[in-house]
Design an enzyme around this catalytic site. Structure first.
Site, PDB file in Angstrom:
ATOM      1  N   GLN A  57     -14.326   4.342   7.434  1.00 33.86           N
ATOM      2  CA  GLN A  57     -13.852   5.655   7.618  1.00 33.86           C
ATOM      3  C   GLN A  57     -13.211   6.203   6.236  1.00 33.86           C
ATOM      4  O   GLN A  57     -12.248   5.699   5.954  1.00 33.86           O
ATOM      5  CB  GLN A  57     -13.287   6.057   8.907  1.00 33.86           C
ATOM      6  CG  GLN A  57     -12.776   7.283   9.002  1.00 33.86           C
ATOM      7  CD  GLN A  57     -12.060   7.650  10.545  1.00 33.86           C
ATOM      8  OE1 GLN A  57     -12.835   7.694  11.272  1.00 33.86           O
ATOM      9  NE2 GLN A  57     -10.778   7.665  10.233  1.00 33.86           N
ATOM     10  N   GLY A  58     -13.993   7.076   5.758  1.00 34.41           N
ATOM     11  CA  GLY A  58     -13.140   7.716   4.273  1.00 34.41           C
ATOM     12  C   GLY A  58     -12.667   9.009   4.825  1.00 34.41           C
ATOM     13  O   GLY A  58     -13.323  10.147   4.701  1.00 34.41           O
ATOM     14  N   TYR A  59     -11.338   9.135   5.473  1.00 36.13           N
ATOM     15  CA  TYR A  59     -10.864  10.278   5.747  1.00 36.13           C
ATOM     16  C   TYR A  59      -9.394  10.506   5.021  1.00 36.13           C
ATOM     17  O   TYR A  59      -9.550  11.419   4.308  1.00 36.13           O
ATOM     18  CB  TYR A  59     -10.450  10.237   7.324  1.00 36.13           C
ATOM     19  CG  TYR A  59     -11.709  10.699   8.289  1.00 36.13           C
ATOM     20  CD1 TYR A  59     -13.096  10.767   7.758  1.00 36.13           C
ATOM     21  CD2 TYR A  59     -11.494  10.935   9.697  1.00 36.13           C
ATOM     22  CE1 TYR A  59     -14.194  10.939   8.588  1.00 36.13           C
ATOM     23  CE2 TYR A  59     -12.605  11.128  10.360  1.00 36.13           C
ATOM     24  CZ  TYR A  59     -14.008  11.121   9.865  1.00 36.13           C
ATOM     25  OH  TYR A  59     -14.883  11.610  10.836  1.00 36.13           O
ATOM     26  N   SER A  60      -8.607   9.773   5.309  1.00 33.77           N
ATOM     27  CA  SER A  60      -7.412  10.099   4.812  1.00 33.77           C
ATOM     28  C   SER A  60      -7.450   9.939   3.027  1.00 33.77           C
ATOM     29  O   SER A  60      -8.053   9.100   2.667  1.00 33.77           O
ATOM     30  CB  SER A  60      -6.293   9.040   5.171  1.00 33.77           C
ATOM     31  OG  SER A  60      -6.110   8.978   6.744  1.00 33.77           O
ATOM     32  N   SER A  87      -9.763   1.125   6.656  1.00 31.79           N
ATOM     33  CA  SER A  87      -9.748  -0.199   7.080  1.00 31.79           C
ATOM     34  C   SER A  87     -11.158  -0.736   7.015  1.00 31.79           C
ATOM     35  O   SER A  87     -12.149  -0.184   7.189  1.00 31.79           O
ATOM     36  CB  SER A  87      -9.552  -0.006   8.890  1.00 31.79           C
ATOM     37  OG  SER A  87      -8.615   0.699   9.093  1.00 31.79           O
ATOM     38  N   GLU A 105     -12.587   8.162  18.547  1.00 33.93           N
ATOM     39  CA  GLU A 105     -11.429   7.296  17.974  1.00 33.93           C
ATOM     40  C   GLU A 105     -10.257   7.417  18.999  1.00 33.93           C
ATOM     41  O   GLU A 105      -9.831   6.412  19.746  1.00 33.93           O
ATOM     42  CB  GLU A 105     -11.029   7.449  16.706  1.00 33.93           C
ATOM     43  CG  GLU A 105     -10.126   6.533  16.177  1.00 33.93           C
ATOM     44  CD  GLU A 105      -9.418   6.619  14.628  1.00 33.93           C
ATOM     45  OE1 GLU A 105      -9.676   5.696  14.110  1.00 33.93           O
ATOM     46  OE2 GLU A 105      -9.196   7.927  14.415  1.00 33.93           O
TER      47      GLU A 105
END
Lengths: 360, 405
Positions: free
Chosen positions: B132-135, B167, B250
């Site tokens: 997951q590329g969010y933060s 992660s 999530e």
């Protein structure tokens, strides 16, 4: 699988809440507290009219024949309004004891009078829930002697239920007992010291397992005390949230400050799972015998911890006003604090939970 | 209140138990371990993928995903899902998955037909794994302020910027990623949601070693990484809405009460079996009382979970009981790990495969990981804001006016 209240249960709770909103305002509680009155006549009449004293008494004896979860919902409402009426002793512990250990004749004699609200019953189990300053209660079969502290619902009670140190249960007429009220922080409930001196008594001896019967009575009481704390805690939380949404400082309502908002969130996060714990323990009492005692202990102990946390935080959210008599928040605070110690302190009750799991 | 299961569900549970008895030796271990690196995955399905396939065939994984996308096509049944989770946890067998529990539901809900066929089947087979590329370094709790940008050039988005706390990026095949495509729009309206392979030129993954000593997280750097324009889920500028869908999934996944109950049983065993000064730790009243306090909390959360489950079955919004799960569940796990460490005393500090270590240092590892989980996936403080604002109705913090320089 349906872990939820039935429509009837929701209706029951709404009915009790409605009555309490009408008849148990803070002004009423304050007046009762001032007059040391813990059985408000008109409120008790109102509750009697909707059958509350007979909640747990079977229909054969004039009661409503409901289960412990229903009684827990009523206790939650009573705690929520810091109601000045007998319930836990007179309408939970005593009827259950008579149903479990009384003869048919005793049930016929006593239960209809409890169910109709005609008489109320004080309950003294001191020897079994952490005896302090006690003279153990003894019996010769027809009378009891000794002293029991922190008997419940004794004010204006017509009869007393007392457990001997040997787990016998006896009914004793009011006139046979020396009654000394004790004044705790909580002015909404009646507790006291009962002194018996060869007081003639009526044993409830139709049980083959006196200690098991007494333990079951205590389980029920613990769940219902926990429910009372749940209700009192919920009211404190609701009041805190309402206050935080109104009170302004620095040109903002204080609930918009995270310091205050987070206190409210923490209270809600701690208290909400308690509701499920109380529901489960109450349901298990009637329906899941293998979980009943353990969850009754945990409900009592955990609600004591969370109750104290909520009582303290909700007071803090109100700032200086929370500390005053003006707002009356302290009635809930004190009710929660008394509940914490009744029928076994959290440490005492957790130790029982350890024993029943073979950890001691 | 009726905690009995109807005959249909009892039968379902019995079948599942039988399945687990017969097949659990095929399970690749209770702890999910991704393959060491992407190159190793070439020769046929690995044991985890074979296990997943077996579970899908029997209806114990990817249950509600339509058959045309490789799932079982069952009607959503929270009670069956609960029974599956419960029985796998009891048997301590690794459960199946639904591809990625954030990405797959999002694609099924908001993706095009082509995207569903491309992404869902391999994901649920475990052949296409996700990160997951969010933060971003400057956008944590304030995720919507993210600045990784994607500019259109011909048929591609060209991505430049950096993600962090990613992660599994070192193992994953694919990333779902939030990028800023409309720099002039208000911050929530300028974001798009892209999916792309981690082999895309211009992506560099650097492991981020955490306090546990392991690199479960990564930093991911983008330098002119080109992603075809059709690899956007939802429309341009609607990525925030798409992402919130993911976050919803999530949040529901964290703080599993079964995990707490299993953990509690492990501590009970530990305290019964470990001795200090020749006496069982369970005999120490202080330790015992702490254990009981945790049991009370654990049970409260377990029954809270049953209440949420009941609401979901009735298609009711669970409200507060659900809002608190992440906050309380992660905290409870952390406190349980702390309790186990304290029961072990000095032995509880052993790590790095030391002599005399207990359970491979698992409790320290969990104690630290759980702190990570308290912070990650919406910090405890963000959770409290949400509980305060959305469940209790308290007002938001007034916005601070930003003065441009």
């Amino acid at each position: 699988m349906d872990f939820a209240l039935s429509e009837e249960q929701q209706f029951l709770k709404q009915t009790v809440d409605h009555l309490l909103r009408d008849q148990c305002s803070l002004d009423v509680v304050r007046a009762d507290a001032t007059e040391k009155q813990t059985k408000n006549p008109s409120l008790y009449d109102g509750l009697t009219q909707i059958g509350i004293p007979g909640t747990l008494i079977s229909e054969d004896y004039g009661g409503v024949g409901l289960r412990l979860l229903d009684a827990a919902l009523i206790a939650e409402s009573l705690g929520g309004s810091v109601a000045t009426v007998p319930f836990i002793g007179s309408s939970v512990l005593a009827p259950i004891a008579i149903e479990l250990a009384g003869s048919d004749e005793q049930k016929n004699v006593w239960l209809p009078r409890f169910a109709s609200g005609e008489i109320t019953c004080g309950v003294a189990l001191g020897d079994h829930v952490g005896a302090r300053d006690n003279d153990p209660i003894t019996s010769d079969g027809a009378s009891v002697s000794g002293r029991s502290m922190f008997a419940l619902d004794i004010q204006n009670a017509d009869v007393m239920l007392v457990a001997t140190a040997d787990c016998e249960l006896h009914l004793v007429e009011r006139s046979e007992v020396e009654l000394k009220p004790l004044y705790t922080i909580d002015k909404t409930r009646s507790v006291g010291e009962l002194v018996f001196e060869k007081s003639s008594s009526e044993p409830l001896s139709s049980t083959s397992d006196p200690s098991g019967t007494l333990a079951k009575v205590i389980d029920a009481g613990r769940v219902v005390v926990a429910a009372d704390t749940l209700g009192a805690g919920q009211t404190m939380l609701d009041k805190a949230v309402a206050y935080a949404g109104e009170r302004q400082q620095f040109n903002r309502v204080i609930g918009s400050f995270q310091a205050v908002k987070h206190m409210c969130a923490e209270m809600a996060a701690e208290l909400e799972p308690c509701r499920s714990l109380v529901w489960y323990a109450a349901h298990a009492y009637d329906a899941i015998p293998e979980d009943a005692r353990l969850t009754a202990c945990h409900a009592k102990a955990h609600l004591a911890e969370v109750g104290r946390f909520v009582a303290r935080k909700a007071t803090e959210v109100h700032g200086g006003m929370g500390f005053t008599d003006l707002l009356g928040l302290h009635y809930w605070f004190k009710r929660i604090e008394l509940n914490r110690q009744l029928l076994g302190t959290p440490e005492f009750v957790r130790n029982e939970a350890a024993k029943m799991q073979g950890w001691v | 209140m009726d905690l009995e299961y109807s005959a249909e569900y009892d039968a379902f549970r019995n079948e599942l138990r039988q399945f687990l008895d017969e097949h659990k030796h095929l399970s690749p271990g209770a702890v999910a371990r991704p393959p060491a690196n992407r190159e190793e995955k070439e020769d046929g399905p690995n044991p985890a993928q074979r296990w997943q396939q077996l579970l899908i065939e029997h209806g114990y994984a990817a249950r509600t995903i339509p058959k045309e996308y490789g799932g079982c096509g069952e009607e959503p049944d929270p009670l069956k899902a609960h029974i599956i989770a419960e029985e796998f946890a009891k048997a301590r067998v690794r459960p199946g998955h639904s591809g990625d529990n954030r990405l797959v539901p999002t694609v099924l809900e908001l993706g095009t037909e082509e995207q569903k066929r491309w992404l869902v089947p391999p994901s649920i087979r475990g052949e296409m794994t996700w990160c997951q590329g969010y933060s971003e370094p400057g956008s944590g709790s304030d995720l919507a302020s993210l600045t990784t940008r994607a500019e259109v050039d011909g048929d591609d988005f060209v991505i430049n910027g950096q993600k962090i706390w990613t992660s599994g990026a070192q193992h994953a095949d694919m990333m779902f990623c939030l990028v800023r495509t409309e720099p002039d729009a208000p911050k929530h309206q300028g974001i798009s949601y892209l999916v792309f392979t981690m082999d895309t030129p211009g992506i560099e993954v650097r492991p981020l070693v955490t306090m546990t000593g392991e690199a479960t997280f990564n930093e991911v750097f983008f330098t002119d990484a080109r992603v075809p324009k059709n690899q956007i889920i939802g429309k341009r500028g609607e990525g925030w809405f798409v992402a919130n869908n993911t976050l919803k999934h999530e949040r529901e996944g964290l703080g599993d009460p079964h995990q707490a109950e299993n953990r509690f049983r492990e501590i009970e065993e530990l305290m019964s079996n470990e001795n200090v000064d020749g006496e069982s730790i369970m005999n120490n009243p202080a330790h015992r009382d702490r254990l009981l306090q945790l049991q009370g909390r654990m049970l409260a959360m377990k029954y809270n979970g049953m209440r949420v489950l009941t609401s979901q079955r009735k298609h009711e919004e669970p409200g507060l009981p659900r809002w608190i799960i992440k906050l309380q569940g992660c905290e409870l796990n952390h406190q349980m790990a702390a309790m186990a460490i304290d029961a072990l005393g000095e032995l509880g500090t052993l790590y790095h495969r030391s002599d005399h270590i207990r359970a491979g240092g698992m409790w320290q590892q969990r104690f630290m990981m759980d702190l990570g989980l308290i912070i990650g996936g919406g910090t405890a403080q963000i959770q409290k804001n949400m509980i305060g604002e959305r469940a209790l109705g308290l007002p938001k913090e007034p916005k601070v006016e930003v003065k441009s320089a």
